[in-house]
Design an enzyme around this catalytic site. Structure first.
Site, PDB file in Angstrom:
ATOM      1  N   PRO A  39      48.654  25.156  56.036  1.00  0.00           N
ATOM      2  CG  PRO A  39      46.732  24.665  57.281  1.00  0.00           C
ATOM      3  CD  PRO A  39      47.421  25.771  56.549  1.00  0.00           C
ATOM      4  CG  ASP A  78      43.920  21.485  56.276  1.00  0.00           C
ATOM      5  OD1 ASP A  78      43.056  21.445  57.180  1.00  0.00           O
ATOM      6  OD2 ASP A  78      43.788  22.156  55.235  1.00  0.00           O
ATOM      7  CD1 TRP A 510      37.883  24.558  51.356  1.00  0.00           C
ATOM      8  CD2 TRP A 510      39.897  25.462  51.673  1.00  0.00           C
ATOM      9  NE1 TRP A 510      38.739  23.983  50.461  1.00  0.00           N
ATOM     10  CE2 TRP A 510      39.984  24.515  50.623  1.00  0.00           C
ATOM     11  CE3 TRP A 510      41.060  26.148  52.054  1.00  0.00           C
ATOM     12  CZ2 TRP A 510      41.174  24.250  49.947  1.00  0.00           C
ATOM     13  CZ3 TRP A 510      42.240  25.878  51.379  1.00  0.00           C
ATOM     14  CH2 TRP A 510      42.291  24.949  50.343  1.00  0.00           C
ATOM     15  CD  GLN A 546      45.754  26.355  48.397  1.00  0.00           C
ATOM     16  OE1 GLN A 546      44.639  26.791  48.684  1.00  0.00           O
ATOM     17  NE2 GLN A 546      46.146  25.156  48.762  1.00  0.00           N
ATOM     18  CD1 TRP A 550      44.364  28.770  53.938  1.00  0.00           C
ATOM     19  CD2 TRP A 550      46.343  29.531  53.200  1.00  0.00           C
ATOM     20  NE1 TRP A 550      45.135  29.075  55.036  1.00  0.00           N
ATOM     21  CE2 TRP A 550      46.353  29.540  54.607  1.00  0.00           C
ATOM     22  CE3 TRP A 550      47.473  29.956  52.520  1.00  0.00           C
ATOM     23  CZ2 TRP A 550      47.452  29.965  55.346  1.00  0.00           C
ATOM     24  CZ3 TRP A 550      48.576  30.374  53.253  1.00  0.00           C
ATOM     25  CH2 TRP A 550      48.561  30.378  54.647  1.00  0.00           C
ATOM     26  CE  LYS A 583      46.124  17.149  38.196  1.00  0.00           C
ATOM     27  NZ  LYS A 583      44.768  16.883  38.623  1.00  0.00           N
ATOM     28  CE  LYS A 586      51.753   9.055  44.793  1.00  0.00           C
ATOM     29  NZ  LYS A 586      50.945   8.857  45.994  1.00  0.00           N
TER      30      LYS A 586
END
Ligand SMILES: [Zn+2]
Ligand SMILES: [Zn+2]
Length: 943
Positions: A39, A78, A510, A546, A550, A583, A586
């Site tokens: 999620p 999530d 988590w 992840q 996750w 990286k 924005k």
């Protein structure tokens, strides 16, 4: 129409016909391919990284659907934790945690709830634009009561089985968010930053000695207030130096490096320093434990930098271990909110980072500061609020990883990783070095930990709403919400007669997302049989960070509950970086908005680019817009052109599986198609989209620049058999290709599939309801592939020769001489036609290709005829004529050569330009004048 416009139309078609729903419901429930969708938070708009994950998680479910499996896909959200809380804090203008308590947790949490799905519509739009198929509207959410009830059940089960305990640990702690952070949260997404700050080298006065000091160095001067010990390494050698009458002790090896201008008065073996007592720098109240003396830190203390003497306070992992080992006082002089609570009166309440400056000034004025220097090192910051983190001793609830660790490692052996090296590399290392998992958070917006305590010392852990109702003092409705602000108001009856109160903590989010395989199904309250049959998942996919998040947490909970790893196959992707390797950011605007790329090139190009890149092998990729453009050009445009070409003949054919043609080009294309099916099946089974994409690009190039181009005359042939064979072979190739590319580029796959069918978009058939094609090994002829490659090589060398000799391809030549290559006669027609020569001559010797460029009169006449054909066809095009329109050619010329040419080649001219008749006339009204071999000709085409 742009690709995007075409894709929009196809999306409408899919939605109207409910193909996604059908692609699931028409497959048997007894043959599922289980996929867990990790999620995401809806607290931001989807970026390149999300699009990569969304694509990979669409491609494999689509593939396995075509392989006959039922692949349910449910979107998940999530909803809890700091990402949402921080948005709420910002909007509510909250600077400190206690402001939340003042405003009321209820108000705060309800505000969080209202913000959870802030960007959900943006996600829905992106998912649809991308052509991703997933049940979006019936998504599971970690804030659903059903979800949270399963979490309670899991917590209770693990607690009852002894896998959850309460303890005190030194943890990285954010004093602004006022919560400890999990290791993985700090490791993820660059929490460490380079900082330059003042360090202090400080003298600690040895008790009972005149002007002798132990010299220690620290990067965090504020921690000196809580100093309780100095650690040395008893195996190192130490030295005493004289600095203007004061004597300082430090590691012998570091004297030259840092204090070479001062006199070294004596060397001291480290072990002689052990036990030396010194005067505390600051008076703070402590317990009765003994502190302020020299201890042995062994390997934890080196002579690489600093002074070889380490000052110990509880604000460090190593420090805390030592303090515990030597049973020294625990001084927490910084409060939960990051302000000073113990130390000089005038500094109480000051933010801990500000204390640095005060301590340095103060020690300087007391003559204890030997040096204060700017120092650059990497320091962890809160990944949400960017506050510098500190180590802190906090009460916390833990999952006992050490107890289950051998099993976690053993059960991980069952997992297939793509790429493979993660299995024995990164993942195994994470398992082997995993600390106990701190699962409690001193925050607000998450599942409340279902633990109630009584003054009498009793603890009760609740595992369901039913159990809560049975034990509650208050009256509880069945729709009770399990968030903190609701359950904090619920008390339980204790056996002693008093009321039990819930502990204040909430769960780590988590713990929630790691429980997804169970909680999303409201297990075990519902779907018990389903889970027994369909655990573990066949496939999951996320990006590399992840692995320790996750994937790891899901593994822990899965193994604890089911004694089995929760997923069989896991595809790990890399990280997408900006074009310059930095990286994506924005604020720096160093990438193009993905929506702009979708608009410009369509989603298929983007999907194909991502799936063909090393990202799918867990490597990072510098994302280049130009590469999306390149795929648009090299794949989408070419495929569109081939499809458009086929559509000219589509009405004449309804057969897509005819593989019987004896024509060598057809046989070759059919063989290549079966090879593509065979290889793509293997690659998709291996979760290797790179391999599929590479093969597809090669195949499409051969289909368009070789098969279609070389077959153009057959498509126009009056020999119906020849024509039918060419059309059916192309139909077979396109139909098969549309299925192969359907998982990766679902739109153009559909477009091709529909173009082949007379019912185009009218009947409710879709390539995505089709079965994956099966290859017929008998139709694969590898010798034919090799021979065809040789033929193409010969042709390309000969064309180069022609180019060098300056003879246009239209001008026929006598022959090509091929040496040292056994070319079968069946290929001669292709060579003759492609090279425009009259003869292929094979000789033996070294491999070489030579063109005979001598021009005879016959060849020149034929060349002139080709020139004229070209001009006539150009004219036809300008007039907007189609293949079906025939015309009359009127010609006026004085040239005997051109007259002879027209007479000799009248049949060929008629065929090439669809001429009903050719007339020589003495005058022409509106005519075109052209030069052929420097001789003048006027002509006109009339309908
Ligand atoms: Zn923070
Ligand atoms: Zn009690």
């Amino acid at each position: 129409m742009s690709r995007r416009e075409i894709e929009k139309k196809i999306t409408e078609f899919w939605n109207k016909e409910q193909f996604f729903q059908r692609s699931v419901s028409e497959r048997s429930v007894d043959d599922e391919y289980v996929f867990y969708d990790g999620p995401p938070f809806a607290t931001g708009v989807p970026h390149h990284g999300h699009i990569l994950g969304l694509t990979s998680k669409d491609v494999f479910p689509r593939y396995w659907t075509m392989r006959g499996k039922r692949v349910e896909r449910k979107w998940g959200w999530d909803c809890h934790g700091l990402p949402v809380e921080n948005i709420a804090e910002k909007e509510l203008g909250i600077k400190q945690k206690n402001e939340i308590e003042v405003m009321g947790v209820t108000k705060f949490n309800e505000f969080c709830r209202s913000k959870v799905f802030y960007f959900a519509n943006e996600w829905k739009k992106t998912v649809e634009t991308m052509g991703k198929w997933i049940d979006f509207d019936n998504s599971y959410k970690t804030l659903d009561t059903t979800y949270m009830e399963s979490i309670w059940w899991i917590f209770q089960k693990l607690y009852n089985e002894g896998f959850i305990y309460e303890g005190k640990k030194i943890l990285m702690y954010c004093p602004r968010c006022q919560t400890p952070l999990a290791n993985s949260e700090i490791q993820m997404d660059n929490s460490y930053k380079e900082v330059t700050e003042k360090t202090a080298t400080v003298g600690f006065k040895i008790k009972g000695r005149e002007d002798e000091y132990l010299l220690a160095w620290t990067t965090t001067p504020w921690t000196l207030i809580g100093n309780v010990a100095l650690a040395i390494n008893s195996k190192l050698s130490y030295a005493m130096i004289d600095v203007f009458g004061k004597k300082f002790i430090l590691a012998r090896d570091l004297v030259e490096k840092n204090f070479k201008h001062f006199e070294l008065t004596k060397e001291i073996p480290g072990k002689e320093l052990l036990g030396l007592e010194y005067e505390p720098l600051y008076e703070v109240p402590t317990d009765e434990k003994k502190g302020y003396y020299v201890i042995d830190g062994e390997e934890g203390v080196t002579s690489e930098d600093g002074t070889g003497i380490v000052h110990m306070a509880i604000y460090g992992e190593f420090d805390y271990q030592m303090i515990r080992k030597y049973n020294m006082p625990i001084i927490q002089h910084i409060g939960k909110d990051g302000s000073l609570v113990l130390g000089p009166k005038e500094w109480i309440g000051m933010w801990f980072k500000k204390v640095d400056r005060e301590v340095i000034d103060d020690l300087y004025s007391r003559g204890l500061l030997v040096e204060a220097k700017e120092y650059t090192h990497s320091y962890p910051f809160c990944y949400r609020c960017e506050t510098p983190l500190i180590y802190n001793a906090v009460d916390s609830w833990f999952v006992d990883i050490q107890k289950i660790k051998p099993k976690l490692i053993q059960k991980a052996q069952e997992i297939n990783w793509y790429p493979e090296n993660i299995k024995e590399g990164r993942f195994k290392y994470i398992l082997e070095t995993a600390p106990d998992w701190s699962i409690s958070r001193n925050r607000f917006w998450a599942t409340a930990i279902p633990v109630w305590k009584c003054e009498c010392g009793k603890i009760k852990v609740i595992g369901s709403i039913k159990e809560l109702k049975e034990n509650a003092v208050e009256e509880i409705s069945s729709e009770v919400d399990l968030h903190k602000h609701i359950v904090d108001g619920i008390h339980l009856k204790c056996d002693c007669g008093k009321e039990m109160t819930r502990i204040p903590e909430v769960l780590d989010c988590w713990f929630e997302s790691g429980s997804m395989p169970f909680a999303s199904k409201h297990y075990p309250f519902e779907n018990k049989d389903w889970l027994a049959k369909n655990y573990p998942a066949d496939f999951i996919s996320e990006y590399i960070a992840q692995v320790r998040a996750w994937f790891y947490y899901m593994h822990v909970i899965g193994v604890l509950l089911m004694d089995k790893a929760p997923f069989k196959n896991v595809v790990v992707s890399g990280t997408i970086l900006a074009s310059d390797g930095s990286k994506m950011s924005k604020s720096k605007k160093n990438y193009t908005d993905p929506n702009v790329l979708f608009e410009t090139y369509g989603a298929d190009s983007m999907r194909f680019y991502l799936m063909s890149s090393q990202l799918m092998r867990a490597q990072d990729l510098n994302f280049l817009d130009d590469n999306v453009k390149e795929i648009h050009k090299k794949l989408m445009m070419i495929l569109s052109n081939v499809k458009n070409f086929y559509e000219l003949f589509a009405s004449e054919n309804n057969v897509f599986n005819d593989v019987l043609s004896e024509n060598v080009l057809d046989k070759w294309m059919i063989s290549r198609t079966n090879e593509l099916i065979k290889n793509s099946t293997k690659n998709m089974d291996d979760y290797n989209t790179l391999g599929v994409c590479k093969d597809v690009l090669e195949y499409v190039d051969e289909l368009s620049t070789w098969f279609v181009r070389r077959s153009r005359n057959r498509f126009k042939s009056e020999d119906l058999k020849e024509k039918r064979e060419a059309i059916r072979t192309l139909a077979y190739a396109l139909d098969s290709l549309s299925k192969i590319i359907a998982p990766i580029t679902p739109f153009i796959a559909e477009e091709i599939y529909q173009a082949l069918r007379k019912t185009k978009y009218e009947k409710n058939v879709s390539v995505h309801l089709e079965d994956w094609p099966k290859s017929n090994e008998e139709l694969i002829d590898e010798t034919l592939h090799k021979d065809m490659n040789k033929v193409r090589e010969v042709i390309s060398i000969a064309l180069e020769e022609r180019n060098k000799a300056g003879v246009a391809v239209r001008q026929p030549l006598k022959k090509v001489i091929v040496s040292g290559a056994l070319i079968d006669k069946k290929f001669f027609d292709i060579i003759l036609d492609e090279l425009n020569v009259k003869e292929v001559e094979l000789i033996e010797g070294e491999f070489s290709v030579t063109l005979d460029t001598n021009l005879t009169k016959d060849l020149l006449l034929e060349g002139a005829a080709r020139d004229l054909m070209r001009k006539l066809n150009e004219s036809r095009k300008e007039m907007g004529l189609t293949i079906k329109d025939s015309v009359v050619l009127n010609v006026l010329t004085e040239s005997e050569m051109l007259k002879e040419m027209i007479n000799t080649f009248s049949n060929d001219l008629k065929k090439s330009a669809q001429l009903r008749e050719i007339n020589f006339t003495p005058s022409l009204a509106s005519s075109k004048e052209i030069l052929i071999q420097k001789e003048k000709l006027l002509f006109e085409l009339t309908k």
